[in-house]
Design an enzyme around this catalytic site. Sequence first.
Site, PDB file in Angstrom:
ATOM      1  N   ASP A   1     -23.511  60.684 -30.547  1.00 53.11           N
ATOM      2  CA  ASP A   1     -24.953  60.508 -30.400  1.00 53.11           C
ATOM      3  C   ASP A   1     -25.126  59.641 -29.162  1.00 53.11           C
ATOM      4  O   ASP A   1     -24.773  58.455 -29.160  1.00 53.11           O
ATOM      5  CB  ASP A   1     -25.520  59.816 -31.651  1.00 53.11           C
ATOM      6  CG  ASP A   1     -27.021  59.561 -31.531  1.00 53.11           C
ATOM      7  OD1 ASP A   1     -27.586  59.764 -30.440  1.00 53.11           O
ATOM      8  OD2 ASP A   1     -27.615  59.149 -32.538  1.00 53.11           O
TER       9      ASP A   1
ATOM     10  N   TYR B   1     -41.653  63.023 -21.446  1.00 51.35           N
ATOM     11  CA  TYR B   1     -40.457  63.683 -20.915  1.00 51.35           C
ATOM     12  C   TYR B   1     -40.395  63.548 -19.385  1.00 51.35           C
ATOM     13  O   TYR B   1     -39.363  63.144 -18.828  1.00 51.35           O
ATOM     14  CB  TYR B   1     -40.483  65.161 -21.317  1.00 51.35           C
ATOM     15  CG  TYR B   1     -39.364  65.985 -20.735  1.00 51.35           C
ATOM     16  CD1 TYR B   1     -38.084  65.914 -21.265  1.00 51.35           C
ATOM     17  CD2 TYR B   1     -39.578  66.846 -19.654  1.00 51.35           C
ATOM     18  CE1 TYR B   1     -37.044  66.679 -20.737  1.00 51.35           C
ATOM     19  CE2 TYR B   1     -38.555  67.612 -19.122  1.00 51.35           C
ATOM     20  CZ  TYR B   1     -37.295  67.523 -19.671  1.00 51.35           C
ATOM     21  OH  TYR B   1     -36.274  68.266 -19.140  1.00 51.35           O
TER      22      TYR B   1
ATOM     23  N   LYS C   1     -37.594  61.652 -16.923  1.00 47.42           N
ATOM     24  CA  LYS C   1     -36.789  62.299 -15.876  1.00 47.42           C
ATOM     25  C   LYS C   1     -37.017  61.632 -14.505  1.00 47.42           C
ATOM     26  O   LYS C   1     -36.115  61.590 -13.675  1.00 47.42           O
ATOM     27  CB  LYS C   1     -37.084  63.805 -15.836  1.00 47.42           C
ATOM     28  CG  LYS C   1     -36.644  64.555 -17.105  1.00 47.42           C
ATOM     29  CD  LYS C   1     -35.133  64.446 -17.343  1.00 47.42           C
ATOM     30  CE  LYS C   1     -34.662  65.272 -18.521  1.00 47.42           C
ATOM     31  NZ  LYS C   1     -33.208  65.204 -18.752  1.00 47.42           N
TER      32      LYS C   1
HETATM   33  N1  LIG Z   1     -34.336  74.139 -20.500  1.00 55.38           N
HETATM   34  C1  LIG Z   1     -35.053  73.753 -19.444  1.00 55.38           C
HETATM   35  O1  LIG Z   1     -35.985  74.471 -19.041  1.00 55.38           O
HETATM   36  C2  LIG Z   1     -34.730  72.484 -18.720  1.00 55.38           C
HETATM   37  C3  LIG Z   1     -33.837  71.556 -19.192  1.00 55.38           C
HETATM   38  N2  LIG Z   1     -33.582  70.416 -18.466  1.00 55.38           N
HETATM   39  C4  LIG Z   1     -32.655  69.386 -18.945  1.00 55.38           C
HETATM   40  O2  LIG Z   1     -31.350  69.934 -19.121  1.00 55.38           O
HETATM   41  C5  LIG Z   1     -30.687  69.306 -20.197  1.00 55.38           C
HETATM   42  C6  LIG Z   1     -30.214  70.340 -21.206  1.00 55.38           C
HETATM   43  O3  LIG Z   1     -31.346  71.075 -21.662  1.00 55.38           O
HETATM   44  P1  LIG Z   1     -31.241  72.385 -22.612  1.00 55.38           P
HETATM   45  O4  LIG Z   1     -29.876  72.942 -22.574  1.00 55.38           O
HETATM   46  O5  LIG Z   1     -32.390  73.215 -22.266  1.00 55.38           O
HETATM   47  O6  LIG Z   1     -31.512  71.691 -24.044  1.00 55.38           O
HETATM   48  P2  LIG Z   1     -31.153  72.201 -25.523  1.00 55.38           P
HETATM   49  O7  LIG Z   1     -32.133  71.526 -26.434  1.00 55.38           O
HETATM   50  O8  LIG Z   1     -31.071  73.672 -25.580  1.00 55.38           O
HETATM   51  O9  LIG Z   1     -29.701  71.564 -25.770  1.00 55.38           O
HETATM   52  C7  LIG Z   1     -29.552  70.172 -25.806  1.00 55.38           C
HETATM   53  C8  LIG Z   1     -28.234  69.786 -26.469  1.00 55.38           C
HETATM   54  O10 LIG Z   1     -28.211  68.359 -26.494  1.00 55.38           O
HETATM   55  C9  LIG Z   1     -27.788  67.907 -27.784  1.00 55.38           C
HETATM   56  N3  LIG Z   1     -28.357  66.601 -28.061  1.00 55.38           N
HETATM   57  C10 LIG Z   1     -29.651  66.267 -28.282  1.00 55.38           C
HETATM   58  N4  LIG Z   1     -29.763  64.959 -28.571  1.00 55.38           N
HETATM   59  C11 LIG Z   1     -28.509  64.449 -28.522  1.00 55.38           C
HETATM   60  C12 LIG Z   1     -27.969  63.161 -28.720  1.00 55.38           C
HETATM   61  N5  LIG Z   1     -28.742  62.123 -29.080  1.00 55.38           N
HETATM   62  N6  LIG Z   1     -26.647  62.995 -28.578  1.00 55.38           N
HETATM   63  C13 LIG Z   1     -25.858  64.040 -28.255  1.00 55.38           C
HETATM   64  N7  LIG Z   1     -26.292  65.282 -28.061  1.00 55.38           N
HETATM   65  C14 LIG Z   1     -27.619  65.486 -28.198  1.00 55.38           C
HETATM   66  C15 LIG Z   1     -28.319  68.993 -28.749  1.00 55.38           C
HETATM   67  O11 LIG Z   1     -27.580  68.986 -29.986  1.00 55.38           O
HETATM   68  C16 LIG Z   1     -28.122  70.274 -27.932  1.00 55.38           C
HETATM   69  O12 LIG Z   1     -26.835  70.813 -28.129  1.00 55.38           O
HETATM   70  C17 LIG Z   1     -31.692  68.298 -20.789  1.00 55.38           C
HETATM   71  O13 LIG Z   1     -31.447  67.009 -20.280  1.00 55.38           O
HETATM   72  C18 LIG Z   1     -33.019  68.831 -20.298  1.00 55.38           C
HETATM   73  O14 LIG Z   1     -33.985  67.814 -20.220  1.00 55.38           O
HETATM   74  C19 LIG Z   1     -34.185  70.156 -17.270  1.00 55.38           C
HETATM   75  C20 LIG Z   1     -35.067  71.051 -16.759  1.00 55.38           C
HETATM   76  C21 LIG Z   1     -35.421  72.285 -17.433  1.00 55.38           C
HETATM   77  C1  LIG Z   2     -38.215  71.315 -19.583  1.00 59.09           C
HETATM   78  C2  LIG Z   2     -38.345  70.920 -18.181  1.00 59.09           C
HETATM   79  O1  LIG Z   2     -37.603  70.100 -17.738  1.00 59.09           O
HETATM   80  C3  LIG Z   2     -39.287  71.491 -17.320  1.00 59.09           C
HETATM   81  C4  LIG Z   2     -40.246  72.463 -17.767  1.00 59.09           C
HETATM   82  O2  LIG Z   2     -39.295  71.150 -16.184  1.00 59.09           O
END
Ligand SMILES: NC(=O)C1=CN([C@@H]2O[C@H](COP(=O)(O)OP(=O)(O)OC[C@H]3O[C@@H](n4cnc5c(N)ncnc54)[C@H](O)[C@@H]3O)[C@@H](O)[C@H]2O)C=CC1
Ligand SMILES: CC(=O)C(C)=O
Length: 257
Positions: A60, A153, A157
Amino acid sequence: MKNRVAFVTGAGQGIGSAIAIRLAKDGFAVAIADFNVETAQHVADEIVRSGGKAIALRVDVTQREQVFHAVNEARHVLGDFNVIVNNAGIAPSTPIADITEEIIDKVYDVNVKGVIWGMQAAISAFVAEKHGGKIINACSQAGHVGNPDLAVYSSSKFAVRGLTQTAAKDLANRGITVNSFCPGIVKTPMWESIDRQISQAAGEPAGFGTQEFAKRITLGRLSEPEDVAACVSFLAGPDSNYMTGQSLLIDGGMVFN
Ligand SMILES: NC(=O)C1=CN([C@@H]2O[C@H](COP(=O)(O)OP(=O)(O)OC[C@H]3O[C@@H](n4cnc5c(N)ncnc54)[C@H](O)[C@@H]3O)[C@@H](O)[C@H]2O)C=CC1
Ligand SMILES: CC(=O)C(C)=O
């Protein structure tokens, strides 16, 4: 010969899992660190089945001791420590008038404190291994421009971008580079959840939020997790050695700096 070791948080699904799989293809032994150890194990198994090296670790990222423990375990089991990708993040929709103290703490604990604990744990591992390394943080296009309905959020960032710049200056003399990656809209469970929340708040069917955001994408398509992983591969490898403090936009042209 020693393994090149990468540690990726939030690697059980979405962008993190694509990064882990890509870094394994690049030759790294990868620690798949996630709150959800079952999805992490699944990704590690997939890498091992494809001939790579990986372990799954439950962590975590809001808990400093857990992050240090997991980084140490990765170092000992995989035999070195070279790259950390502080990717774990959460993105609840937070219209400005409805923001509570609880939601601020929840988002900042993961998106900001989680990145700080990851950077600190990586520094201690690099020092223990007597070499430098690379720190790569998950930012977002929302860390360059405020996004509607995502105030908490987006501000978290912006904080990651500030931390990346500051840490780059603090750590350069130890041979450590610090950069971040800034995706736009990536097809992952996180984005599906944001779309549902924004669409519901607007009284529109699922998909409305995506259409609204997509209007701003110059390249005219949402991104795949692998688009982001390709850029992180560059940040993790030697071709980015002369780069630090940068927050790389990988958003299909949503934001121009
Ligand atoms: N999907 C998008 O459109 C965008 C995502 N991001 C960033 O990219 C990164 C990954 O995003 P996604 O893959 O889309 O998210 P997601 O929600 O699909 O996956 C996130 C992962 O992080 C894990 N997680 C959450 N809280 C946790 C904690 N406290 N400790 C350990 N693991 C934890 C979850 O179990 C999950 O496996 C994030 O930082 C997000 O803010 C940035 C821009 C756009
Ligand atoms: C989820 C996220 O980071 C976006 C829409 O910029």
